[in-house]
Motif scaffolding. Structure first.
Motif, short mmCIF file in Angstrom:
data_model
loop_
_atom_site.label_atom_id
_atom_site.label_comp_id
_atom_site.label_asym_id
_atom_site.label_seq_id
_atom_site.Cartn_x
_atom_site.Cartn_y
_atom_site.Cartn_z
N LYS A 270 0.83 -1.21 0.00
CA LYS A 270 0.00 0.00 0.00
C LYS A 270 0.86 1.25 0.00
CE LYS A 270 -3.84 2.34 0.20
NZ LYS A 270 -4.75 2.40 -0.96
N ALA A 271 2.03 1.20 0.64
CA ALA A 271 2.89 2.37 0.69
C ALA A 271 3.41 2.72 -0.71
CB ALA A 271 4.06 2.12 1.64
N ASP A 272 3.77 1.72 -1.50
CA ASP A 272 4.18 1.92 -2.88
C ASP A 272 3.38 0.94 -3.73
OD1 ASP A 272 5.33 2.26 -5.32
OD2 ASP A 272 7.39 1.90 -4.69
N GLU A 273 2.34 1.43 -4.38
CA GLU A 273 1.41 0.55 -5.07
C GLU A 273 1.94 -0.01 -6.38
OE1 GLU A 273 -2.51 2.10 -5.29
OE2 GLU A 273 -2.72 2.19 -3.12
N LYS A 274 3.20 0.28 -6.70
CA LYS A 274 3.84 -0.33 -7.85
C LYS A 274 4.55 -1.63 -7.47
CE LYS A 274 4.81 4.22 -9.86
NZ LYS A 274 5.87 5.14 -10.33
N VAL A 275 4.54 -1.97 -6.18
CA VAL A 275 5.35 -3.07 -5.66
C VAL A 275 4.46 -4.23 -5.20
CG1 VAL A 275 6.96 -3.75 -3.83
CG2 VAL A 275 7.24 -1.55 -5.00
N ILE A 276 4.89 -5.45 -5.52
CA ILE A 276 4.25 -6.67 -5.01
C ILE A 276 5.31 -7.47 -4.27
CG2 ILE A 276 3.05 -8.82 -5.59
CD1 ILE A 276 2.12 -7.50 -8.17
N TYR A 277 5.03 -7.81 -3.00
CA TYR A 277 5.92 -8.67 -2.23
C TYR A 277 5.51 -10.12 -2.45
CZ TYR A 277 7.62 -4.54 0.25
OH TYR A 277 8.19 -3.34 0.56
N GLY B 182 14.83 -12.46 -2.93
CA GLY B 182 14.31 -11.54 -1.92
C GLY B 182 13.82 -10.22 -2.46
N LYS B 183 14.01 -9.98 -3.77
CA LYS B 183 13.57 -8.72 -4.35
C LYS B 183 12.07 -8.76 -4.63
CE LYS B 183 17.97 -7.61 -6.62
NZ LYS B 183 18.63 -7.35 -7.92
N SER B 184 11.42 -7.63 -4.43
CA SER B 184 10.00 -7.53 -4.72
C SER B 184 9.79 -7.34 -6.22
CB SER B 184 9.37 -6.37 -3.95
OG SER B 184 10.03 -5.16 -4.27
N LEU B 185 8.56 -7.58 -6.68
CA LEU B 185 8.21 -7.34 -8.07
C LEU B 185 7.77 -5.89 -8.20
CD1 LEU B 185 5.97 -9.72 -10.21
CD2 LEU B 185 5.81 -7.26 -10.41
N THR B 186 8.38 -5.15 -9.11
CA THR B 186 8.08 -3.73 -9.27
C THR B 186 7.60 -3.46 -10.68
OG1 THR B 186 9.78 -3.16 -7.64
CG2 THR B 186 8.97 -1.39 -9.05
N HIS B 187 6.47 -2.77 -10.79
CA HIS B 187 5.87 -2.42 -12.07
C HIS B 187 6.06 -0.92 -12.32
CE1 HIS B 187 3.43 -2.88 -15.57
NE2 HIS B 187 2.39 -2.21 -15.10
N GLN C 295 12.72 -10.26 -14.31
CA GLN C 295 11.91 -11.14 -15.13
C GLN C 295 11.08 -10.32 -16.11
OE1 GLN C 295 12.02 -14.60 -14.89
NE2 GLN C 295 13.78 -14.08 -13.64
N LYS C 296 10.78 -10.93 -17.23
CA LYS C 296 10.02 -10.24 -18.27
C LYS C 296 8.56 -10.11 -17.85
CE LYS C 296 10.91 -11.58 -22.45
NZ LYS C 296 10.88 -12.39 -23.70
N ILE C 297 8.06 -8.88 -17.84
CA ILE C 297 6.65 -8.61 -17.55
C ILE C 297 5.97 -8.31 -18.88
CG2 ILE C 297 5.02 -7.13 -16.34
CD1 ILE C 297 7.16 -6.60 -14.25
N VAL C 298 4.98 -9.11 -19.26
CA VAL C 298 4.38 -9.03 -20.59
C VAL C 298 2.91 -8.66 -20.48
CG1 VAL C 298 4.06 -10.22 -22.78
CG2 VAL C 298 5.97 -10.85 -21.30
#
Length: 780
Positions: A374-381, A394-399, A440-443
């Motif tokens: 919620k703090a950074d809505e571009k991030v998925i843990y 350990g890295k989060s997924l960032t869009h 990773q590739k985000i498609v």
């Protein structure tokens, strides 16, 4: 829904109750015109008086300070703001001590609301003013001045905007100056109450026109109720945004219902619980019920003996189920339990706020848990479900933009797990949850997607795109053969679903969709894609081919083609591609099948799927240096081709020759300093156009290990004496015996360090019929 009501023990209010507020799921505070604040305990059925207010103080509104303040989690709210008719608001502790009283408005203070972080307070009053205060009660700004009383106020989900009423209008005003204000007519009568949910970002409004309405954050109407008998005086969202309550004269409405019904034999089981039921979820053969004190886990095969365990906190806000375990979310954290009641893990991440999580921002599979920040809505843990630790490196997924909804697929291996998500632009993306080192590739696989869901038994994905209901029968196609993706879709018109439908479940071949009016629609799709997934997951390729031949559907063949390539079964892939008319890919697959070395075949399959980096890495690791260089030459990745040639001290002249021929074809001169540097002192061979006996193809045959191989000619490099320095070829198929001498050429042996140096086809070439080999890097 049936509402159970009861009158608790004395004391009780003697006058009109003006406002109420929950501290936990079992504790309620109420204020009345009798100047009393009472605390009601639903577990003990007792009420106690907290404080007696002065006789000239008539309370109007009450709002508890959020439990997550400044990143610190509290088990329950500790203080609240109380607005009153004397123009003041009062900061009052849980035990009833008035910490501070502030002169806020001329006339009554009609509403007061904390923002979601508890760092700011908004008040509105009869004087038409909207004011922002600090947590300690210091005035920060006067946000607006209206000519009429403002009856209600609410903070936006990001605490950067404030929603308030103005007669029949709703107004959203940002805190930042010089930012556009959004205003629209919402009701035909005076608006009395509004609420803005921080999870689903939807707005509720109620007015004297006897209606309540639901809006999105842009002022678009999503739902309007029928006129009621009396004005709607109160509305409120539940914390998770799943339900909302509507209050009117002698009326309380809650807009959802839950039940247990055996549709097989029409048997009905009535389940009774000692305490109040807060949440329930039925999936994967289990019913999970949360009360204020305990959690009950029922098997659908036996409703009589549930597994029961105590809860750490009674305010469960979300239950998610997977096949092997389930997730409980409460004010204290995330808890993953087995269906035997064993606590498996409790994942955590910095700044975690569980009070605003819902089914759109949390997703669970058998091995993975994903949570949107919620703090950074571009991030998925992304967490390992068993250990509770971050997955991969350990890295989060960032869009690149804010994410609004996430969903994990449910079947397959952990290292193949995919997550689909919808961003703020309503684009649908898919990516792998396995994250080691490189990104990773985000498609993107869809646009204008409103809602999505994965199938419970196979990795089918469904969603509603604009006016179309779409099912991606094999979403992984986008990583295998992107051109095939559109051929693996099922689509139908979604206009019958009305505005803003939500997909509730995707079970088997049936999708359940909830329309905006609350009604449920069931959509059935073909059962064959699910069966195809089962065959492929069990490596039953012959059965999969027979199924596709039986169904005679191009979509099924396209899915099988992508599945076969993903699983490196090129024989099945050849059959499937041929069935959908992809002749060029059939030919390419044939060339892959006949490559003599396993490493070359694997590299070509990776190239076929667009995994260029992985193909190059494989070739380098297995010592096929020239092939790795040629891959980059064929892709015009000149810098990388030269880098590999220089690093491995081989074929530098070959790269320079191809580069020179490329520039000559386009009438350009070399400007790359790196190529100019290595061209100095290096004899660059010419690349002539070699005549072909069969159109653009020069064929050759050669016995290697007793097997005759047939090749197609791509290009070659010869010196001034027409001696071949290198010939690039592609294997077509195995053949028996020699071809006609006019159709022969020398070739590079795949998987070895030998190359041909003489062309043996064509009467103009020296040493016709002679085949001479040398080691790579050497010159005869």
């Amino acid at each position: 829904m049936r509402l159970k009501t009861s009158l608790l023990k004395e004391p009780k209010h003697k006058e009109l109750v003006s406002c109420v507020g929950w501290t936990t799921a079992d504790e309620l505070y109420s204020c009345s015109d009798d100047h009393q604040i009472l605390k009601w305990n639903l577990l003990t059925s007792e009420t106690t008086r907290v404080v007696k207010l002065p006789d000239d103080t008539y309370p109007i509104d009450l709002h508890w300070l959020p439990r997550s303040v400044g990143g610190k989690k509290q088990s329950q709210a500790e203080s609240f703001v109380l607005t009153s008719s004397d123009g003041k608001f009062h900061l009052i502790s849980k035990v009833g001590r008035v910490e501070k009283s502030v002169e806020a408005h001329s006339g009554a203070v009609l509403a007061g609301r904390w923002n979601s972080e508890g760092t700011a307070l908004a008040t509105v009053g009869e004087d038409g003013q909207v004011k922002i205060w600090s947590k300690s009660g210091m005035l920060r700004s006067t946000l607006a001045q209206q000519g009429t009383p403002v009856y209600s106020v609410a903070w936006g989900p990001d605490s950067e905007k404030v929603l308030y009423t103005s007669g029949k209008q709703l107004i959203i005003k940002p805190l930042q100056p010089n930012v556009k204000v959004l205003q629209w007519k919402a009701h035909d009568g005076l608006i009395l109450k509004t609420d803005w949910n921080s999870v689903n970002e939807l707005i509720l409004s109620a007015g004297e026109d006897c209606k309540y309405k639901v809006w999105d954050s842009y002022g678009h109407l999503l739902y309007s109720s029928q006129p009621h008998e009396y004005p709607i005086t109160s509305v409120a969202w539940s914390g998770d945004g799943e339900l909302f309550a509507v209050g009117s004269f002698h009326t309380l409405r809650l807009c959802d219902k839950t039940g247990v019904h055996n549709v097989i034999n029409d048997a009905v089981d009535l389940l009774e619980f000692r305490d109040r039921v807060i949440k329930a979820s039925l999936n994967y053969g289990h019913l999970v019920v949360s009360t204020s004190l305990q959690c009950y886990v029922f098997s659908t095969n036996n409703w009589n003996t549930p597994l029961i365990f105590d809860l750490k906190e009674g305010t469960v806000t979300l239950i998610l189920q997977a096949e092997r375990h389930f997730l409980l979310v409460d004010g204290g954290g995330l808890y993953l339990y087995s269906y035997e009641g064993r606590l498996i893990s409790s994942p955590k991440f910095p700044g975690m706020r569980t009070d605003i999580l819902n089914a759109q921002t949390v997703s669970l599979s058998n091995d993975t848990l994903a949570v949107k920040d919620k703090a950074d809505e571009k991030v998925i843990y992304i967490f390992d479900a068993i250990s509770g630790k971050p997955l991969g490196d350990g890295k989060s997924l960032t869009h690149k933009t804010e994410i609004v909804e996430i969903a994990l697929d449910q079947k397959g291996l952990t290292n193949e797990r995919k997550i689909a998500f919808i961003d703020k632009n309503r684009d649908l993306y898919i990516t792998s949850v396995k994250r080691f080192g490189k990104e990773q590739k985000i498609v993107k696989i869809g646009t204008m997607v409103q809602t999505l869901a994965w199938n419970d038994t196979s990795n089918l994905l469904c969603g509603i795109q604009d006016t179309r209901f779409t099912v991606w029968y094999y979403p992984n196609t986008v990583y295998v053969d992107k051109d095939l993706l559109t051929k693996t879709l099922y689509e139908k018109d979604a206009s019958d679903f009305s505005k803003n439908p939500q997909i509730v479940h995707f079970v088997g071949n049936q999708i359940t969709i909830r329309r905006a009016d609350g009604s449920l629609i069931h959509v059935n799709i073909s059962p064959y894609p699910v069966i195809l997934h089962e065959y492929v997951s069990s490596s039953k390729w012959e059965d999969a081919v027979r199924l596709c031949r039986f169904v005679k559907d191009q979509t099924m063949w396209a899915c099988l083609a992508a599945m076969a390539v993903a699983n490196k079964d090129m024989a099945t892939a050849e059959i499937a591609y041929a069935s959908i008319g992809e002749i060029d890919k059939v030919q390419y697959i044939n060339s892959i099948k006949d490559l003599p070395s396993k490493e070359s075949r694997m590299a070509q399959i990776l190239l076929f799927s667009g995994n260029i980096q992985e193909a190059e890495t494989l070739l380098l690791q297995t010592g096929l240096i020239y092939q790795a260089i040629q891959v980059n030459i064929n892709l015009y990745n000149w810098d990388r081709a030269l880098e590999l040639a220089v690093k491995h001290k081989t074929h530098v002249d070959t790269v320079l020759a191809y580069r020179q021929k490329f520039l000559e074809d386009f009438g350009k001169k070399e400007t790359n300093k790196r190529f100019l540097q290595y061209a100095e002192g290096v004899s660059i061979p010419c690349i002539p156009s070699i005549p072909t006996a069969l159109g653009q193809m020069v064929l050759c045959s050669h016995f290697y290990g007793g097997i005759a191989l047939q090749f197609s000619y791509f290009s070659s490099i010869v010196d001034a004496n027409r001696k071949i320095l290198h010939l690039t070829v592609q294997i077509l198929s195995s053949v028996c015996g020699y071809l006609a001498s006019n159709h022969c050429a020398c070739v590079l042996f795949e998987g070895t360090d030998m190359e041909c140096i003489y062309l043996v086809s064509g009467k103009d070439y020296a040493n016709e019929g002679t085949v001479v080999f040398y080691k790579q890097g050497a010159r005869a």
